[in-house]
Scaffold this motif. Sequence first.
Motif, PDB file in Angstrom:
ATOM      1  N   VAL A 223     -32.066 -33.732  31.717  1.00 24.55           N
ATOM      2  CA  VAL A 223     -32.196 -32.455  31.932  1.00 24.55           C
ATOM      3  C   VAL A 223     -34.004 -31.884  32.943  1.00 24.55           C
ATOM      4  CG1 VAL A 223     -33.274 -29.567  31.499  1.00 24.55           C
ATOM      5  CG2 VAL A 223     -31.364 -30.811  29.821  1.00 24.55           C
ATOM      6  N   GLU A 224     -34.377 -32.443  33.246  1.00 30.56           N
ATOM      7  CA  GLU A 224     -35.138 -32.976  33.774  1.00 30.56           C
ATOM      8  C   GLU A 224     -34.669 -33.371  35.181  1.00 30.56           C
ATOM      9  OE1 GLU A 224     -40.017 -34.912  34.314  1.00 30.56           O
ATOM     10  OE2 GLU A 224     -38.753 -35.346  32.418  1.00 30.56           O
ATOM     11  N   GLU A 225     -33.728 -33.625  34.942  1.00 36.01           N
ATOM     12  CA  GLU A 225     -33.172 -34.959  36.434  1.00 36.01           C
ATOM     13  C   GLU A 225     -31.645 -34.320  36.824  1.00 36.01           C
ATOM     14  OE1 GLU A 225     -32.614 -38.544  34.792  1.00 36.01           O
ATOM     15  OE2 GLU A 225     -34.483 -38.905  34.947  1.00 36.01           O
ATOM     16  N   GLN A 226     -32.063 -32.821  36.265  1.00 34.32           N
ATOM     17  CA  GLN A 226     -30.723 -32.146  37.061  1.00 34.32           C
ATOM     18  C   GLN A 226     -31.284 -31.790  38.968  1.00 34.32           C
ATOM     19  OE1 GLN A 226     -27.619 -30.009  35.859  1.00 34.32           O
ATOM     20  NE2 GLN A 226     -28.120 -32.613  35.390  1.00 34.32           N
ATOM     21  N   GLU A 227     -29.935 -32.101  39.691  1.00 30.52           N
ATOM     22  CA  GLU A 227     -30.311 -31.400  40.944  1.00 30.52           C
ATOM     23  C   GLU A 227     -29.305 -30.175  41.446  1.00 30.52           C
ATOM     24  OE1 GLU A 227     -26.927 -34.125  41.842  1.00 30.52           O
ATOM     25  OE2 GLU A 227     -27.983 -36.564  42.291  1.00 30.52           O
ATOM     26  N   ARG A 254     -39.920 -27.495  36.173  1.00 30.45           N
ATOM     27  CA  ARG A 254     -39.557 -28.125  35.087  1.00 30.45           C
ATOM     28  C   ARG A 254     -39.388 -27.551  34.207  1.00 30.45           C
ATOM     29  NH1 ARG A 254     -35.743 -27.807  37.891  1.00 30.45           N
ATOM     30  NH2 ARG A 254     -34.228 -28.726  38.313  1.00 30.45           N
ATOM     31  N   PRO A 255     -40.695 -26.513  33.331  1.00 28.53           N
ATOM     32  CA  PRO A 255     -41.146 -26.533  32.220  1.00 28.53           C
ATOM     33  C   PRO A 255     -40.091 -27.002  30.633  1.00 28.53           C
ATOM     34  CG  PRO A 255     -40.601 -24.496  33.293  1.00 28.53           C
ATOM     35  CD  PRO A 255     -40.555 -25.806  34.193  1.00 28.53           C
ATOM     36  N   VAL A 256     -41.354 -27.159  29.872  1.00 30.33           N
ATOM     37  CA  VAL A 256     -40.778 -27.371  28.314  1.00 30.33           C
ATOM     38  C   VAL A 256     -41.555 -26.783  27.183  1.00 30.33           C
ATOM     39  CG1 VAL A 256     -39.741 -28.518  26.474  1.00 30.33           C
ATOM     40  CG2 VAL A 256     -39.506 -29.635  29.377  1.00 30.33           C
ATOM     41  N   ARG A 257     -40.519 -25.168  26.705  1.00 34.19           N
ATOM     42  CA  ARG A 257     -41.791 -25.022  25.862  1.00 34.19           C
ATOM     43  C   ARG A 257     -41.241 -25.679  24.141  1.00 34.19           C
ATOM     44  NH1 ARG A 257     -39.767 -18.918  26.549  1.00 34.19           N
ATOM     45  NH2 ARG A 257     -41.794 -18.273  24.612  1.00 34.19           N
ATOM     46  N   VAL A 258     -41.895 -25.493  23.519  1.00 32.13           N
ATOM     47  CA  VAL A 258     -42.065 -25.423  21.734  1.00 32.13           C
ATOM     48  C   VAL A 258     -41.617 -24.975  20.823  1.00 32.13           C
ATOM     49  CG1 VAL A 258     -42.143 -27.500  20.143  1.00 32.13           C
ATOM     50  CG2 VAL A 258     -42.217 -28.222  22.208  1.00 32.13           C
TER      51      VAL A 258
END
Length: 500
Positions: A223-227, A254-258
Amino acid sequence: MTEQTTRPTQRPEAGDHPDVVVSIGTDHHAFDRLVRWTDDYARRHRDLSILVQHGHSTAPEVAAGTPFLPGDELGARMREAQVVVTHGGPGTIVQARRAGHLPVVVARDPELDEHVDDHQLLFVRRLEQAGRVRACSSPQQLAALIDEALASPEAFRVRPSADGGPERAALRAGELIDLLTDTCAGPGAPEPAVQPSGAWPEVTVVVPTRDRPELLRRTLRAVEEQEYPGRITTIVVFDNDQPDPALARAGGERPVRVVTNTLTPGLAGARNTGVLAADTELVAFCDDDDTWMPGKLRAQVEIMRAEPGTEMVCCGIRVVYDRVEAERSLDRTSVTFGDLLASRLTELHPSTFLIRRGAMLDGCGTVSEEIPGSYGEDYELLLRLARRAPIRNIPEPGVRVLWHRRSHFAGRWQTISKALRWLLERYPEFRLVPRGYARVAGQIAFAEASAGRRGAALGWIGATLRHRAAEGRAYLALLVVCGVPPGWITRALHLRGRGV
């Protein structure tokens, strides 16, 4: 409390207020144990008016019983009652709390062959730890809690909050059920973020996970590496598992929530927890053992931007099983409700879903949490969305889907059979499409045969062949009935990128 036997319990009539309301639900799965416990209590307390909504369970002999009460009427009876007892279903618990009650809850038990996974036991235990219910697991405990609630009713009422009256407090408590940690996002529905004109819209990716940390990290990297030129927020939803706060990342593109699943334990509740916690117009799904290809999201969002009326976009997949990779892509750009009745179209995998959030929240509804074990919840959501408008598809792969022995439904044949039977009941349109009905019936036949239920399997094999004699799943099920291990068959299919 003094026991009296001078007046038999009467069914509450219109205008009467029951002292105790017991709701076991109205689905097709019996919970006779709770009916028996309630009847035993009613025999010893004939001075009380006890009403049991028992659904498809055996009707009570002593307490007043009704198989079905409309939601509004059941809510009214709950508000009138002194005590409310429920099964462990989240919907009924929420309804009781909205009616102002701290419900007494008895969860179904899979070890007693009651229709439920062990998720419900854990769910109710967490609710009790959070002070949202009072749980019990024996008739003695149930009787003691009802007595306690009758003697001290205020202890079993939802407490008012500082910003509203008791009804508002009940509503908030019922809707939120924010059980476990401060990392859990409440399932309220925030407004979508407003995007600047011409900007690439922010997308939220919902990733349910349970006990697969290495595969999860690989999914998050993809997901982080999506173009993709816009912002992608990933919400990792831990389901029946301790959340890993180390995965959270604030700021940047590219934030991530848990968060933790605050709804029905299982895949459907986990997906809905993420959808409700999102604040973007577009929401995507990705399973924790799948990976997006770099251009996947951009290609889908381009369609959404060009077609404001499109509510869902999917794409093809590459299935990876035992180091063998097979491509599965539909050679069409639009999929209708009729197409999905005729075929599951497994190319439309949930890890390819990109959906307008409003189409669910303000349209067809979120992922169904009623399906047994959450099996097939993605297909059922496809059916509901396709009823509203055709689903757009990109006829080339955008996701690598990993099939492996740790897949959640590997070998869970009874759950699969129950879920598919639920689907046929919920969608009678299948009977108008013999090919589609035979496909689902053949899957049920295979699941029943794999579970060792020979008689049921033969019955479903017959139903399959009556609708479509050429349905191959009927013959695969017959092989299992004759002694061929189901694992041999599923492995051979998986090596070709296919399932039963």
